[in-house]
Design a protein around this motif. Sequence first.
Motif, PDB file in Angstrom:
ATOM      1  N   TYR A  63       0.826  -1.214   0.000  1.00 34.35           N
ATOM      2  CA  TYR A  63       0.000   0.000   0.000  1.00 34.35           C
ATOM      3  C   TYR A  63       0.858   1.261   0.000  1.00 34.35           C
ATOM      4  CZ  TYR A  63      -2.603   3.880   2.004  1.00 34.35           C
ATOM      5  OH  TYR A  63      -3.121   5.124   2.249  1.00 34.35           O
ATOM      6  N   GLY A 203      -3.527  -4.169  -1.068  1.00 33.43           N
ATOM      7  CA  GLY A 203      -2.791  -2.916  -1.011  1.00 33.43           C
ATOM      8  C   GLY A 203      -3.052  -2.035  -2.215  1.00 33.43           C
ATOM      9  N   MET A 207      -4.817   1.578  -2.219  1.00 29.04           N
ATOM     10  CA  MET A 207      -4.031   2.690  -2.759  1.00 29.04           C
ATOM     11  C   MET A 207      -4.735   3.343  -3.936  1.00 29.04           C
ATOM     12  SD  MET A 207      -1.949   3.716  -5.419  1.00 29.04           S
ATOM     13  CE  MET A 207      -1.370   2.214  -6.230  1.00 29.04           C
TER      14      MET A 207
END
Length: 295
Positions: A63, A203, A207
């Motif tokens: 992330y 992640g 993100m």
Amino acid sequence: MDQMASTVRQEAEIGRRHTPDFGGRTLLLEIELFALFLAATALTVMGIIPMWAGFIANTVFIYALYTVVHEAVHANISSRRKELRWLDTAAGIVACVPLWLNYHQHKRQHMAHHAHTNEETDPDIYARGSFPGWVFLRLPVALINYFNPVQQYRDCRRFNCTNREIAYTALSFSAYWAALLGLLAAGYWKEVLFLWFVPWWIGQTVMLTFFTWTPHHDHHETGRYRNTRVSLFPFANFLLQGQNYHLIHHMLPAIPYYRYEAAFNELRPILEAKGARIEGLIPDPRNERHETANA
């Protein structure tokens, strides 16, 4: 027009004050993140920590790592030190590996996003639409295409990569697949699944949601002060690595992520006067304007 120019000059001056000579803090972030990833992976493989602990650590790693790529793409590591531009490329290429990104291709794609934000030619326009549609349809397709060599080649052509950049993309893509298949052939399927692939999927989902969908929703406005927004909520700057101030990044991309907040505090009176979207975590539909906004 004179008033507008005066405002832009003021914004530029604030931007200069918050642009460091050298963005070494991003390099430190990269070192810290890779230390976390390597330690968590090694300790999990050796049986010292449980798989779930390594899984959590590596999800955080995936992330957070894109921030390094993003800063490198904008040359915010070398910053004013133009003789150190190679550092941006080196740091970006290394950070791209666990993310299954191809640095040169991605750089051109991201620059196209800045040049055509929320226009039909924006590479991120695929995010336009509802949140459920983003999470369950458009984003999964985008993530699957990371592994599609045909799509990667098409993107190289679409974003005008040079022949050398296309060759590098093909080389890096092939190297990623070779490493992955090698680990699977060696019997590390469980480690690959739980220490990389599932953390990668989660992640990247988080993100991309906070880099792409949330800051630009509803992806219709193109004006300087309205093509993205500011999102204020407790611990937002830490949790989103500054991307809650995404408007600051689009206005003044030379400012590094760790100085967005300070720049926003100085710019806030201007932004409020210009009608910028300053909201909470969730985009407020009452603030949406579906017509193209003029700066």
